[in-house]
Design a protein around this motif. Structure first.
Motif, mmCIF file in Angstrom:
data_model
loop_
_atom_site.group_PDB
_atom_site.id
_atom_site.type_symbol
_atom_site.label_atom_id
_atom_site.label_comp_id
_atom_site.label_asym_id
_atom_site.label_seq_id
_atom_site.Cartn_x
_atom_site.Cartn_y
_atom_site.Cartn_z
ATOM 1 N N PHE A 120 0.854 -1.293 0.061
ATOM 2 C CA PHE A 120 0.013 0.032 -0.055
ATOM 3 C C PHE A 120 0.845 1.193 0.016
ATOM 4 O O PHE A 120 1.886 1.187 0.377
ATOM 5 C CB PHE A 120 -0.947 0.070 1.250
ATOM 6 N N TYR A 128 0.415 5.452 1.127
ATOM 7 C CA TYR A 128 -0.716 6.490 1.847
ATOM 8 C C TYR A 128 0.049 7.890 1.610
ATOM 9 O O TYR A 128 1.254 7.837 1.662
ATOM 10 C CB TYR A 128 -0.638 6.081 3.339
ATOM 11 N N ARG A 154 -3.404 16.083 9.202
ATOM 12 C CA ARG A 154 -4.326 15.089 8.601
ATOM 13 C C ARG A 154 -4.068 13.904 8.800
ATOM 14 O O ARG A 154 -2.956 13.606 9.030
ATOM 15 C CB ARG A 154 -4.499 15.642 7.064
ATOM 16 N N GLY A 155 -5.090 13.115 8.696
ATOM 17 C CA GLY A 155 -5.020 11.507 8.711
ATOM 18 C C GLY A 155 -4.329 11.041 7.494
ATOM 19 O O GLY A 155 -4.198 11.842 6.446
ATOM 20 N N LEU A 156 -4.041 9.910 7.241
ATOM 21 C CA LEU A 156 -3.422 9.193 5.968
ATOM 22 C C LEU A 156 -4.512 8.989 5.163
ATOM 23 O O LEU A 156 -5.613 8.597 5.482
ATOM 24 C CB LEU A 156 -2.755 7.894 6.569
ATOM 25 N N PHE A 216 3.810 7.427 2.928
ATOM 26 C CA PHE A 216 4.276 6.158 3.599
ATOM 27 C C PHE A 216 3.878 4.855 2.655
ATOM 28 O O PHE A 216 2.781 4.519 1.921
ATOM 29 C CB PHE A 216 3.254 6.117 4.838
ATOM 30 N N PHE A 235 4.003 -0.013 8.526
ATOM 31 C CA PHE A 235 4.429 1.081 7.718
ATOM 32 C C PHE A 235 5.820 1.498 7.897
ATOM 33 O O PHE A 235 6.409 1.253 8.583
ATOM 34 C CB PHE A 235 3.532 2.356 8.281
ATOM 35 N N GLY A 236 6.280 2.093 6.820
ATOM 36 C CA GLY A 236 7.765 2.879 6.634
ATOM 37 C C GLY A 236 7.641 4.079 7.461
ATOM 38 O O GLY A 236 6.657 4.493 7.931
ATOM 39 N N ALA A 237 8.958 4.691 7.661
ATOM 40 C CA ALA A 237 9.197 5.801 8.427
ATOM 41 C C ALA A 237 8.628 7.093 7.539
ATOM 42 O O ALA A 237 8.423 8.139 8.121
ATOM 43 C CB ALA A 237 10.612 6.092 8.698
ATOM 44 N N TYR A 243 -8.012 -0.719 14.283
ATOM 45 C CA TYR A 243 -6.686 -0.621 14.222
ATOM 46 C C TYR A 243 -6.532 0.743 15.293
ATOM 47 O O TYR A 243 -7.214 2.012 14.841
ATOM 48 C CB TYR A 243 -5.607 -0.445 13.106
ATOM 49 N N TYR A 295 -3.171 2.999 16.154
ATOM 50 C CA TYR A 295 -1.322 3.334 15.562
ATOM 51 C C TYR A 295 -1.163 4.603 16.668
ATOM 52 O O TYR A 295 -2.041 5.338 16.869
ATOM 53 C CB TYR A 295 -1.405 3.543 14.436
ATOM 54 N N GLN A 302 1.694 7.833 16.086
ATOM 55 C CA GLN A 302 2.736 8.369 15.357
ATOM 56 C C GLN A 302 3.371 9.666 16.022
ATOM 57 O O GLN A 302 2.769 10.566 16.450
ATOM 58 C CB GLN A 302 1.880 8.951 13.945
ATOM 59 N N GLN A 306 7.756 10.307 12.037
ATOM 60 C CA GLN A 306 7.972 8.936 11.997
ATOM 61 C C GLN A 306 6.586 8.362 11.338
ATOM 62 O O GLN A 306 5.506 8.923 11.220
ATOM 63 C CB GLN A 306 8.101 8.334 13.252
ATOM 64 N N GLY A 307 6.671 6.751 10.901
ATOM 65 C CA GLY A 307 5.659 6.250 10.288
ATOM 66 C C GLY A 307 4.635 5.857 11.568
ATOM 67 O O GLY A 307 5.034 5.793 12.680
ATOM 68 N N PRO A 308 3.453 5.522 10.920
ATOM 69 C CA PRO A 308 2.490 4.945 12.141
ATOM 70 C C PRO A 308 3.051 3.760 12.571
ATOM 71 O O PRO A 308 3.595 2.611 12.063
ATOM 72 C CB PRO A 308 1.221 4.753 11.493
ATOM 73 N N PHE A 325 2.088 0.382 14.807
ATOM 74 C CA PHE A 325 0.903 -0.499 15.397
ATOM 75 C C PHE A 325 0.830 -0.519 16.783
ATOM 76 O O PHE A 325 1.871 -0.951 17.460
ATOM 77 C CB PHE A 325 1.148 -2.018 14.596
ATOM 78 N N TYR A 360 -5.392 -4.089 17.583
ATOM 79 C CA TYR A 360 -6.195 -4.449 16.526
ATOM 80 C C TYR A 360 -7.493 -5.385 17.006
ATOM 81 O O TYR A 360 -7.270 -6.201 17.978
ATOM 82 C CB TYR A 360 -5.638 -5.609 15.478
ATOM 83 N N LEU A 386 -3.784 7.534 16.170
ATOM 84 C CA LEU A 386 -4.582 7.005 14.782
ATOM 85 C C LEU A 386 -5.418 6.080 15.032
ATOM 86 O O LEU A 386 -4.976 4.937 15.356
ATOM 87 C CB LEU A 386 -3.654 7.173 13.708
ATOM 88 N N GLU A 408 -7.941 -1.980 2.195
ATOM 89 C CA GLU A 408 -6.851 -0.898 2.812
ATOM 90 C C GLU A 408 -7.361 -0.246 4.032
ATOM 91 O O GLU A 408 -8.641 -0.532 4.257
ATOM 92 C CB GLU A 408 -6.756 0.524 1.709
ATOM 93 N N LEU A 409 -6.792 0.432 4.678
ATOM 94 C CA LEU A 409 -7.007 1.058 6.104
ATOM 95 C C LEU A 409 -7.718 2.326 5.689
ATOM 96 O O LEU A 409 -7.106 3.103 4.759
ATOM 97 C CB LEU A 409 -5.714 1.266 7.012
ATOM 98 N N PHE A 420 -8.342 5.809 7.795
ATOM 99 C CA PHE A 420 -7.903 6.608 8.736
ATOM 100 C C PHE A 420 -8.720 7.781 9.092
ATOM 101 O O PHE A 420 -9.169 8.327 8.455
ATOM 102 C CB PHE A 420 -6.264 7.072 8.840
ATOM 103 N N GLY A 421 -8.825 7.982 10.640
ATOM 104 C CA GLY A 421 -9.492 9.043 11.077
ATOM 105 C C GLY A 421 -8.249 10.418 11.174
ATOM 106 O O GLY A 421 -7.233 9.991 10.598
ATOM 107 N N GLU A 422 -8.636 11.381 11.477
ATOM 108 C CA GLU A 422 -7.819 12.345 11.680
ATOM 109 C C GLU A 422 -6.793 12.383 12.658
ATOM 110 O O GLU A 422 -5.958 13.132 12.764
ATOM 111 C CB GLU A 422 -8.547 13.860 11.576
#
Lengths: 114, 114
Positions: A34, A36, A42-44, A90, A104-106, B33, B35, B37, B41-43, B45, B48, B91, B102-103, B105-107
């Motif tokens: 994926f 994003y 904002r969210g992803l 991401f 997720f990646g960084a 989920y 997450y 952040q 950085q990335g989210p 986990f 779940y 998140l 796919e996921l 996401f919220g804000e």
């Protein structure tokens, strides 16, 4: 264990030029992949995904990505960048063997200069 | 489709206080989920849910963190005895039944611990 590497913290490109944001992954079995995008405060937002089939997948806003199994890569591309594409991108991976955890990646910050 | 909503959007608290975040997923999504952040950085986990069952909790979470999804609809994430290191964006994301989705996401809920 699953992991994602985005080797570039930032990518700079001039408006109108092609862009590439790199991603490599590690997962047991075959991956779901994926991309994003995140704009400030904002969210992803989902851009595109690879599940199976054609290695080139197309997504929102003119973005596409190429899955390369031998190189375990899933690079994001766009033929002609826009200033409005400037954001944080991401890459993410989930195992397709009944897995549920998306890793997720960084992130890579894309800066498009006018 | 009203999207994933999170409340509150921002929370400032003093160290040692408890905080709770709420997430309302997209109504037909049975998978939820959480997450975390941090800046740049990335989210990461955290946990779940599939319906009301919490199927995995990350080792990142100390036992000060607890999450629930009592009726398989909304979820809450509680942090007890907050520490400055808990400051982050939390998140929430949801996705459809099945393996390939796919996921969404919220804000996010931004926590600042003073």
């Amino acid at each position: 264990a699953q992991s994602v590497a985005q080797p570039e913290d930032q990518v700079n490109v001039a408006e109108g030029n092609p862009l590439t944001v790199k991603c490599t992954y590690s997962v047991s079995g075959n991956p779901y992949l994926f991309w994003y995008v995140q704009y400030p405060n904002r969210g992803l937002q989902f851009l595109l995904k690879y599940i199976t089939g054609d290695n080139l997948v197309k997504g929102s806003y003119g973005f596409e990505a190429e899955f390369n199994k031998s190189q375990t890569s899933f690079h994001l591309k766009k033929p002609s960048a826009l200033v409005s594409d400037s954001a944080l991108y991401f890459c993410a991976v989930r195992a397709n063997t009944g897995g549920f955890k998306t890793i997720f990646g960084a992130g890579t910050r894309l800066f498009v200069k006018a | 489709d009203t999207g994933v909503s999170q409340d509150p959007r921002h929370k400032i608290t003093k160290r040692g206080q408890n905080v709770t975040f709420r997430c309302d997923p997209i109504s037909e999504h049975n998978r939820l989920y959480w997450y975390r952040q941090t800046l740049g950085q990335g989210p990461e986990f955290l946990t779940y849910f599939q319906n009301e069952a919490q199927l995995e909790k990350s080792r990142l979470l100390s036992d000060r963190f607890s999450a629930e999804r009592p009726k398989g609809s909304f979820s809450t994430l509680e942090i007890q005895r907050t520490e400055q290191g808990d400051s982050a964006m939390y998140l929430c994301a949801s996705r459809t039944p099945g393996d390939t989705g796919e996921l969404f996401f919220g804000e996010g809920s931004r926590l600042t611990v003073l």
